[in-house]
Motif scaffolding. Structure first.
Motif, PDB file in Angstrom:
ATOM      1  N   LEU A  43       0.870  -1.167   0.000  1.00  0.00           N
ATOM      2  CA  LEU A  43       0.000   0.000   0.000  1.00  0.00           C
ATOM      3  C   LEU A  43       0.905   1.215   0.000  1.00  0.00           C
ATOM      4  N   ASP A  44       0.739   2.049  -0.996  1.00  0.00           N
ATOM      5  CA  ASP A  44       1.549   3.255  -1.103  1.00  0.00           C
ATOM      6  C   ASP A  44       0.627   4.459  -1.230  1.00  0.00           C
ATOM      7  N   LEU A  45       0.941   5.502  -0.483  1.00  0.00           N
ATOM      8  CA  LEU A  45       0.220   6.766  -0.598  1.00  0.00           C
ATOM      9  C   LEU A  45       1.089   7.705  -1.416  1.00  0.00           C
ATOM     10  N   VAL A  46       0.547   8.214  -2.501  1.00  0.00           N
ATOM     11  CA  VAL A  46       1.338   9.011  -3.435  1.00  0.00           C
ATOM     12  C   VAL A  46       0.565  10.251  -3.884  1.00  0.00           C
ATOM     13  N   SER A  47       1.298  11.106  -4.567  1.00  0.00           N
ATOM     14  CA  SER A  47       0.702  12.219  -5.285  1.00  0.00           C
ATOM     15  C   SER A  47       1.173  12.127  -6.730  1.00  0.00           C
ATOM     16  N   CYS A  48       0.246  11.870  -7.618  1.00  0.00           N
ATOM     17  CA  CYS A  48       0.619  11.836  -9.032  1.00  0.00           C
ATOM     18  C   CYS A  48       0.980  13.239  -9.527  1.00  0.00           C
ATOM     19  N   LYS A  49       0.495  14.256  -8.822  1.00  0.00           N
ATOM     20  CA  LYS A  49       0.758  15.638  -9.223  1.00  0.00           C
ATOM     21  C   LYS A  49       2.174  16.072  -8.838  1.00  0.00           C
ATOM     22  N   THR A  50       2.567  15.784  -7.580  1.00  0.00           N
ATOM     23  CA  THR A  50       3.865  16.275  -7.089  1.00  0.00           C
ATOM     24  C   THR A  50       4.949  15.205  -7.096  1.00  0.00           C
ATOM     25  N   GLY A  51       4.569  13.950  -7.201  1.00  0.00           N
ATOM     26  CA  GLY A  51       5.544  12.866  -7.134  1.00  0.00           C
ATOM     27  C   GLY A  51       5.811  12.389  -5.717  1.00  0.00           C
ATOM     28  N   GLU A  52       5.179  12.978  -4.739  1.00  0.00           N
ATOM     29  CA  GLU A  52       5.366  12.564  -3.352  1.00  0.00           C
ATOM     30  C   GLU A  52       4.993  11.102  -3.188  1.00  0.00           C
ATOM     31  N   GLY A  53       5.834  10.363  -2.443  1.00  0.00           N
ATOM     32  CA  GLY A  53       5.568   8.971  -2.152  1.00  0.00           C
ATOM     33  C   GLY A  53       6.002   7.991  -3.233  1.00  0.00           C
ATOM     34  N   MET A  54       6.510   8.520  -4.346  1.00  0.00           N
ATOM     35  CA  MET A  54       6.969   7.639  -5.430  1.00  0.00           C
ATOM     36  C   MET A  54       8.473   7.435  -5.334  1.00  0.00           C
ATOM     37  N   PRO A  55       8.932   6.239  -5.700  1.00  0.00           N
ATOM     38  CA  PRO A  55      10.389   5.990  -5.611  1.00  0.00           C
ATOM     39  C   PRO A  55      11.156   6.810  -6.631  1.00  0.00           C
TER      40      PRO A  55
END
Length: 110
Positions: free
Chosen positions: A98-110
């Motif tokens: 389970l990953d919480l991310v922001s597709c807009k800012t890139g937060e939470g993405m590797p």
């Protein structure tokens, strides 16, 4: 709006039944299933009947989007617990991440 409906009628792959059949065909494949949900519209963005798509041989990754819209004071672990609770109540198959991310800012993405 009429043009959009005409366009959908011309392209059968834009019809809901086609998309459902395509997703159900994943059940017979060995693949990773990534389910992207909107944490502000969790149930509205959750794929219905996910158990018909995810088999025991296909790992499920759940990704909650729009974490950038949460107030800074919100504990992300509490959001993860809430997502897990919502998944249990919606009978979502077990997922391995389970990953919480922001597709807009890139937060939470590797």
């Amino acid at each position: 709006r009429i043009a959009a409906n005409d366009e959908a009628n011309v392209h059968p792959e834009l019809q809901p039944g086609y998309v459902r059949a395509l997703l159900r065909s994943l059940y017979r494949r060995n693949c990773v299933i990534v389910c992207l949900v909107d944490i502000f519209d969790f149930h509205g963005s959750l794929v219905p009947n996910l158990h018909e798509i995810v088999s025991s041989s296909s790992p499920l990754m759940l990704v909650g989007n729009k974490v950038d819209l949460l107030p800074r004071s919100v504990d992300k672990r509490a959001v993860e617990r809430w997502v897990r609770d919502q998944c249990r109540s919606a009978s979502v198959p077990p997922f391995f991440s389970l990953d919480l991310v922001s597709c807009k800012t890139g937060e939470g993405m590797p």
